[in-house]
Design a protein around this motif. Structure first.
Motif, PDB file in Angstrom:
ATOM      1  N   SER A  49       0.883  -1.305  -0.123  1.00 40.45           N
ATOM      2  CA  SER A  49      -0.104  -0.121  -0.051  1.00 40.45           C
ATOM      3  C   SER A  49       0.824   1.480  -0.148  1.00 40.45           C
ATOM      4  CB  SER A  49      -0.970   0.016   1.309  1.00 40.45           C
ATOM      5  OG  SER A  49      -0.314  -0.224   2.360  1.00 40.45           O
ATOM      6  N   GLU A  52       2.144   1.748  -3.727  1.00 38.57           N
ATOM      7  CA  GLU A  52       1.122   2.247  -4.411  1.00 38.57           C
ATOM      8  C   GLU A  52       0.755   3.719  -4.220  1.00 38.57           C
ATOM      9  OE1 GLU A  52      -3.530   1.127  -5.442  1.00 38.57           O
ATOM     10  OE2 GLU A  52      -2.635   0.833  -3.377  1.00 38.57           O
ATOM     11  N   ASN A  56       1.418   6.760  -6.730  1.00 47.66           N
ATOM     12  CA  ASN A  56       0.540   7.285  -7.327  1.00 47.66           C
ATOM     13  C   ASN A  56       0.959   8.965  -7.221  1.00 47.66           C
ATOM     14  OD1 ASN A  56      -1.277   5.444  -7.928  1.00 47.66           O
ATOM     15  ND2 ASN A  56      -2.217   5.513  -5.937  1.00 47.66           N
ATOM     16  N   ASN A  61       3.735   3.888 -12.748  1.00 47.91           N
ATOM     17  CA  ASN A  61       3.224   2.547 -12.207  1.00 47.91           C
ATOM     18  C   ASN A  61       4.156   2.003 -11.105  1.00 47.91           C
ATOM     19  OD1 ASN A  61       3.072  -0.424 -12.469  1.00 47.91           O
ATOM     20  ND2 ASN A  61       1.539   0.406 -14.298  1.00 47.91           N
ATOM     21  N   VAL A  62       3.648   1.178 -10.334  1.00 47.16           N
ATOM     22  CA  VAL A  62       4.276   0.597  -9.129  1.00 47.16           C
ATOM     23  C   VAL A  62       5.573  -0.145  -9.794  1.00 47.16           C
ATOM     24  CG1 VAL A  62       4.249  -0.936  -7.361  1.00 47.16           C
ATOM     25  CG2 VAL A  62       2.383   0.494  -7.676  1.00 47.16           C
TER      26      VAL A  62
END
Length: 88
Positions: A49, A52, A56, A61-62
């Protein structure tokens, strides 16, 4: 280089490229600034998390945080210290 160091390297590279301080990145991702510092130093087993949230804020992109670091890559430079000049 282990995966924690790879993630930290890429996080710092992307953060500096966006001109964000650790504090600003942490604030926008709603995580602790010291946690960001530990991630960048490769000292933290970062949560999915958190990855992510950081991705963001950085607008990537992760998967970008897991990109291989070239053996001849130099350490991303630090941001210039001090406050940014005010736009007049």
């Amino acid at each position: 280089m282990d995966i924690r160091q790879t993630i930290g390297w890429n996080l710092r590279r992307l953060r500096v490229a966006k001109g964000l301080s650790q504090e600003r990145l942490a604030l926008e991702a709603s995580i602790d600034r010291s946690y960001v510092g530990r991630i960048e130093r490769g000292m933290e087993n970062v949560t999915v998390s958190a990855l992510e949230a950081l991705a963001n804020v950085l607008g990537v992109n992760v998967a970008e945080l897991f990109s291989e670091v070239g053996s001849n890559s130099s350490r991303p430079p630090p941001l210039r210290s001090g406050r940014k000049p005010k736009n007049s």
